[in-house]
Enzyme design. Structure first.
Site, PDB file in Angstrom:
ATOM      1  N   HIS A  68       5.680 -10.237  -0.625  1.00 58.65           N
ATOM      2  CA  HIS A  68       6.878  -9.391  -0.548  1.00 58.65           C
ATOM      3  C   HIS A  68       6.499  -7.916  -0.455  1.00 58.65           C
ATOM      4  CE1 HIS A  68       9.448 -12.848  -1.676  1.00 58.65           C
ATOM      5  NE2 HIS A  68       8.451 -13.145  -2.495  1.00 58.65           N
TER       6      HIS A  68
ATOM      7  N   SER B 132       0.234  13.746  17.417  1.00 57.59           N
ATOM      8  CA  SER B 132       1.623  14.195  17.468  1.00 57.59           C
ATOM      9  C   SER B 132       1.683  15.533  18.183  1.00 57.59           C
ATOM     10  CB  SER B 132       2.191  14.332  16.046  1.00 57.59           C
ATOM     11  OG  SER B 132       3.415  15.043  16.036  1.00 57.59           O
TER      12      SER B 132
END
Length: 425
Positions: free
Chosen positions: A133, A254
């Site tokens: 999870h 970026s």
């Protein structure tokens, strides 16, 4: 892979099929032998623009090709394509192109498996956090994580071998598939020469369930690619940072933030996997054609066959490169493992308390209370267990011995033997 799906290759295969069919029929005495001379002189030399110009007029690709052959080689058109239908050429060609594509894809999967095996063996005993999870669960080794992916791609390899065999079929059985105007030996001859096998029973086309299986396997392979990519993308998150995909000299992350080293290769693989899976449903829907055949499958296959093969080829090559060149940060892996202050030992402590005589309910409460204290205030989990008010008498030193994480590697050799065989030793 691109070369397999170029127009030039398509026409070369079409010509090979026509020539082989003529050879077979010459042997049978059905067509005159002189037809072969004209056809062989044309092999490999096609004016694609001329073929397309004819197709623009006749609105039929195979007729356009046959007309081009007739006008370019002075071949007696009466004996070209004798007793055959367009799908004899189209479907046999599709099978051969897919078969060749599978040869490349199988090599691609081998490269992925080689990379996974090498990195898995190198980190065989490298303890790391196992997560369920997305939450810290119990220690495993990084090698086991990669070995799982290796086993998955080994299954994919076998699936693709089986699917390749299923689509490696030839159809030269005429307009309704019943050999009304052809001797069945023609199909056998063409199949043998092309490395295919005769279709068991056809209509005007090869049954599309065969191709649907192949595209379904492509979808499964794509899902496996995405599973690896998703794992690596998570492990590259700043908060985790156990793995980093290759970031080459001069690369930019970026346009706005010069510090960024984004997992663009993994993200790219995720997107490519979605595209490959998107071709599965159209392939399934091609199975249900009208009666002995309609043409609704044709336009679909002209898209999905080259796109799926080329995209999957690209994705597998990219994945192998990422796996070979990715950075595994052992210090960060160790830091993340130690960050939970021992709560990863919860099940082991639970079982030790049960073995010491506590009821499972009482032991569970001791362990859960201690773990929650650790998670809430950062205290040491084993110390919390030792001082818990419900802790019953336990042999001194037992709790301390439970902190040895080598316990979680005791069956790694067994698992590797099952996964890689004895050779890994």
């Amino acid at each position: 892979m691109v070369e397999i799906w170029e127009e030039k290759t398509k026409y070369e295969i079409w010509m090979a099929i026509e020539v082989l069919a003529c050879e077979a029929q010459v042997k049978l005495g059905v067509v005159p032998s002189h037809i072969l001379d004209g056809l062989r002189n044309l092999e490999g030399n096609f004016d694609i623009h001329r073929i397309q110009a004819i197709e623009a007029e006749v609105k039929h690709d195979v007729i356009a090709f046959l007309s081009y052959v007739a006008e370019s080689s002075n071949t007696d058109i009466r004996y070209l394509h004798y007793g055959m239908t367009s799908s004899d050429v189209l479907d046999t060609c599709l099978s051969l192109r897919l078969k060749r594509s599978c040869d490349i894809l199988l090599k691609n999967i081998e490269e992925v498996m080689h990379a996974l095996e090498a990195r898995s063996k190198a980190t065989k005993y490298l303890l790391c956090v196992g997560r369920s999870h997305g939450v810290h669960a119990e220690p495993i080794t990084f090698g086991l994580k990669l070995a799982r992916f290796y086993a998955e791609f080994a299954r994919n390899y076998q699936r693709l071998v089986s699917a390749q065999q299923e689509i490696s079929v030839c159809k030269i059985s005429g307009a309704m598939g019943n050999f009304a105007h052809l001797d069945p030996s023609v199909e056998e001859y063409v199949a043998q020469k092309l490395g295919l096998v005769p279709e068991t029973i056809a209509s005007q086309v090869i049954p599309r369930d065969r191709y649907a299986v192949l595209f379904a396997i492509f979808g499964v392979i794509a899902s496996s690619i995405e599973r690896v990519a998703t794992e690596l993308r998570h492990l590259q998150q700043t908060e985790v940072l156990e793995v980093a995909e290759p970031f080459t000299s001069g690369q930019k992350g970026s346009s706005a933030m010069p510090h960024k080293k984004n997992p663009i290769l993994g993200e790219n693989l995720t997107g490519l996997s979605r595209m490959v899976r998107s071709y599965v449903i159209p392939a399934m829907e091609n199975v249900a054609l009208w009666h002995e055949r309609d043409i609704s499958h044709s336009s679909v296959e002209r898209f999905i066959a080259p796109d799926a093969c080329i995209t999957l080829n690209f994705a597998l090559v990219r994945l192998a490169g990422v796996l070979r060149d990715m950075k595994i940060d052992e210090e960060r892996i160790k830091a993340n493992l130690n960050s939970s202050k021992g709560v990863l030992l919860s099940q082991r402590v639970l079982l030790a308390l049960v073995d010491a005589g506590m009821s499972r309910e009482s032991a569970y409460k001791v362990v859960q209370d201690s773990a929650m204290d650790t998670l809430n205030n950062g205290s040491n989990f084993i110390d919390n267990v030792r001082t818990h008010k419900l802790l019953e008498k336990i042999t001194p030193g037992v709790l301390d011995s439970l902190s040895n994480l080598d316990y979680y590697t005791q069956h790694v050799d067994f698992i590797f033997d099952k996964t890689f065989g004895k050779k890994h030793k």
